[in-house]
Design an enzyme around this catalytic site. Structure first.
Site, PDB file in Angstrom:
ATOM      1  N   HIS A  69      73.574  29.845  44.112  1.00 34.46           N
ATOM      2  CA  HIS A  69      73.360  28.823  45.151  1.00 34.46           C
ATOM      3  C   HIS A  69      73.217  29.428  46.555  1.00 34.46           C
ATOM      4  CE1 HIS A  69      75.155  25.152  42.809  1.00 34.46           C
ATOM      5  NE2 HIS A  69      74.349  25.896  42.058  1.00 34.46           N
ATOM      6  N   ARG A 109      95.051  42.161  46.920  1.00 34.63           N
ATOM      7  CA  ARG A 109      96.397  41.626  46.710  1.00 34.63           C
ATOM      8  C   ARG A 109      96.371  40.240  46.089  1.00 34.63           C
ATOM      9  NH1 ARG A 109      97.907  43.515  52.810  1.00 34.63           N
ATOM     10  NH2 ARG A 109      97.836  45.754  52.402  1.00 34.63           N
ATOM     11  N   CYS A 135      89.547  43.947  51.101  1.00 34.67           N
ATOM     12  CA  CYS A 135      90.740  44.176  51.918  1.00 34.67           C
ATOM     13  C   CYS A 135      91.913  43.537  51.183  1.00 34.67           C
ATOM     14  CB  CYS A 135      90.565  43.670  53.350  1.00 34.67           C
ATOM     15  SG  CYS A 135      90.331  41.897  53.543  1.00 34.67           S
ATOM     16  N   GLY A 136      93.050  43.394  51.827  1.00 33.93           N
ATOM     17  CA  GLY A 136      94.219  42.871  51.122  1.00 33.93           C
ATOM     18  C   GLY A 136      93.981  41.464  50.597  1.00 33.93           C
TER      19      GLY A 136
END
Ligand code: RB5
Length: 149
Positions: free
Chosen positions: A100, A111, A67-68
């Protein structure tokens, strides 16, 4: 051909999604692209996180979510108990989330992260094994934890 990896995003991650789909296909992966497919349309990240989590419950795939910022997808997909999603920003976190944490979903913020770093992170995510040992005990504790409402 069997799927190797699932990928999905919201509108804030759709450009990086298409770059990663091309990269993975070029490198011989069979990619399940769960959308969205139309750039420009605003969609909600919980819907696409749910699509990917549902597919992962049926099959033991690894996943990529974008997502952004990566934050919304990270919050959304970690609500599913069979998912260990890691919001990754660089090659070190990409490696550590596998070694891990046995992460099965890598989450990226279009972004935030550069394209080349994102590609490198996905390559590392797909090629790094869980170390097991004392890390397994902690994964077991995650599995046994309950969500208190
Ligand atoms: C969409 O504008 C943006 O809010 C979303 O992609 C994501 O960054 C949310 O966490």
């Amino acid at each position: 051909m069997a799927l190797d990896i699932l990928i999905s995003s919201d509108h804030g991650g759709i450009k990086l999604k298409s770059i990663l789909v091309s990269h993975l296909k070029t490198n011989g992966f069979n990619v399940g692209d769960l959308g969205p497919y139309e750039a420009g349309a605003s969609v909600d990240y919980p819907d696409y996180a749910a699509k990917l989590a549902d597919e992962m419950q049926q099959n033991n795939f690894k996943g990529i979510l974008i997502c952004g910022s990566g934050i919304g997808m990270s919050i959304a997909v970690n609500r599913y108990e069979w998912v260990r999603g890691a919001l990754v920003h660089d090659e070190t976190t990409a490696r550590l989330c596998r070694e891990h944490n046995d992460a099965n979903v890598i989450i990226l913020g279009e972004r935030i992260i550069g394209e080349l770093t994102a590609i490198s992170c996905v390559n590392i995510f797909l090629n790094t094994s869980f170390l097991g040992g004392h890390h397994q005990k902690r994964i077991n504790k995650l599995r046994n934890s309950k969500i208190l409402m």
